[in-house]
Design an enzyme around this catalytic site. Structure first.
Site, PDB file in Angstrom:
ATOM      1  N   CYS A   1       0.829  -1.207   0.000  1.00  0.00           N
ATOM      2  CA  CYS A   1       0.000   0.000   0.000  1.00  0.00           C
ATOM      3  C   CYS A   1       0.864   1.259   0.000  1.00  0.00           C
ATOM      4  O   CYS A   1       0.368   2.352  -0.233  1.00  0.00           O
ATOM      5  CB  CYS A   1      -0.944   0.008   1.200  1.00  0.00           C
ATOM      6  SG  CYS A   1      -0.090   0.053   2.773  1.00  0.00           S
TER       7      CYS A   1
ATOM      8  N   ASP B   1       2.274   2.656   2.522  1.00  0.00           N
ATOM      9  CA  ASP B   1       2.152   3.460   3.734  1.00  0.00           C
ATOM     10  C   ASP B   1       3.398   3.322   4.608  1.00  0.00           C
ATOM     11  O   ASP B   1       4.031   2.275   4.651  1.00  0.00           O
ATOM     12  CB  ASP B   1       0.908   3.039   4.531  1.00  0.00           C
ATOM     13  CG  ASP B   1      -0.370   3.420   3.799  1.00  0.00           C
ATOM     14  OD1 ASP B   1      -0.271   4.170   2.821  1.00  0.00           O
ATOM     15  OD2 ASP B   1      -1.440   2.975   4.209  1.00  0.00           O
TER      16      ASP B   1
ATOM     17  N   CYS C   1      -2.951   5.354   5.565  1.00  0.00           N
ATOM     18  CA  CYS C   1      -4.409   5.340   5.582  1.00  0.00           C
ATOM     19  C   CYS C   1      -4.940   5.671   6.984  1.00  0.00           C
ATOM     20  O   CYS C   1      -4.182   5.725   7.953  1.00  0.00           O
ATOM     21  CB  CYS C   1      -4.897   3.963   5.166  1.00  0.00           C
ATOM     22  SG  CYS C   1      -4.637   2.734   6.430  1.00  0.00           S
TER      23      CYS C   1
ATOM     24  N   CYS D   1      -2.512  -2.858   8.584  1.00  0.00           N
ATOM     25  CA  CYS D   1      -2.194  -1.525   9.105  1.00  0.00           C
ATOM     26  C   CYS D   1      -1.772  -1.632  10.575  1.00  0.00           C
ATOM     27  O   CYS D   1      -0.855  -0.939  11.014  1.00  0.00           O
ATOM     28  CB  CYS D   1      -3.388  -0.589   8.972  1.00  0.00           C
ATOM     29  SG  CYS D   1      -4.273  -0.729   7.411  1.00  0.00           S
TER      30      CYS D   1
HETATM   31 FE1  FES Z   1      -1.655   0.087   4.262  1.00  0.00          FE
HETATM   32 FE2  FES Z   1      -3.434   0.945   5.919  1.00  0.00          FE
HETATM   33  S1  FES Z   1      -3.734   0.484   3.850  1.00  0.00           S
HETATM   34  S2  FES Z   1      -1.318   0.751   6.265  1.00  0.00           S
END
Ligand code: FES
Length: 145
Positions: free
Chosen positions: A33, A35, A59, A103
């Site tokens: 993702c 992040d 996110c 996450c």
């Molecule tokens: Fe990857 Fe939340 S979508 S940390």
């Protein structure tokens, strides 16, 4: 789809920011993702986490899990902080949707990475702590080449 606690921690994140000259800093990322989460720990000479801050580029669930994770480790000793797993963070938030479980894993890994950094800086070994696989701080340092 999100619990009230998740929404609360997303909208009013606790302990957001950074600590200058932190005892330990851990930065982790999720390649899928994209992040990124960074945790700063201020650990005193008795091994108690006096302060903790986070910065998360990610996110809403990542922000909420970072916020909750910092609340859970604050004031704890290192061994207690190691018990703050992604499961514990999720439970404290009254759950996360299945696609958002990763996450919360980021939060656990960021704490471990910060503890690892603290241990390395102080030349100590923390029982039960393994080198975090997704610590990306080393890669960042290599950018200077
Ligand atoms: Fe990857 Fe939340 S979508 S940390």
């Amino acid at each position: 789809m999100y619990s009230e606690k998740v929404m609360d921690h997303f909208q009013n994140p606790r302990n957001m920011g950074e600590i200058e000259n932190a005892s330990g800093v851990g930065t982790v990322g999720n390649a899928k993702c994209g992040d990124i989460m960074r945790i700063f720990l201020d650990i005193d000479e008795n091994g108690i986490i006096q302060d903790v801050k986070f910065k998360t580029f990610g996110c809403g669930a990542a922000v909420a899990t970072s916020s909750m994770a910092t609340e859970l480790v604050k004031g704890k000793n290192i061994q207690e902080a190691l018990q703050v797993t992604n499961k514990a963070v999720m439970e404290a938030l009254d759950g996360l949707p299945p696609v958002k479980v990763h996450c919360s894993l980021l939060a656990e890994e960021a704490i471990h990475a910060a503890l690892w950094d603290y241990a390395e800086k102080n030349g100590i070994k923390i029982e039960g702590l393994e080198k975090p696989k997704t610590d990306i701080s080393e890669e960042e340092e290599e950018e200077d080449y």
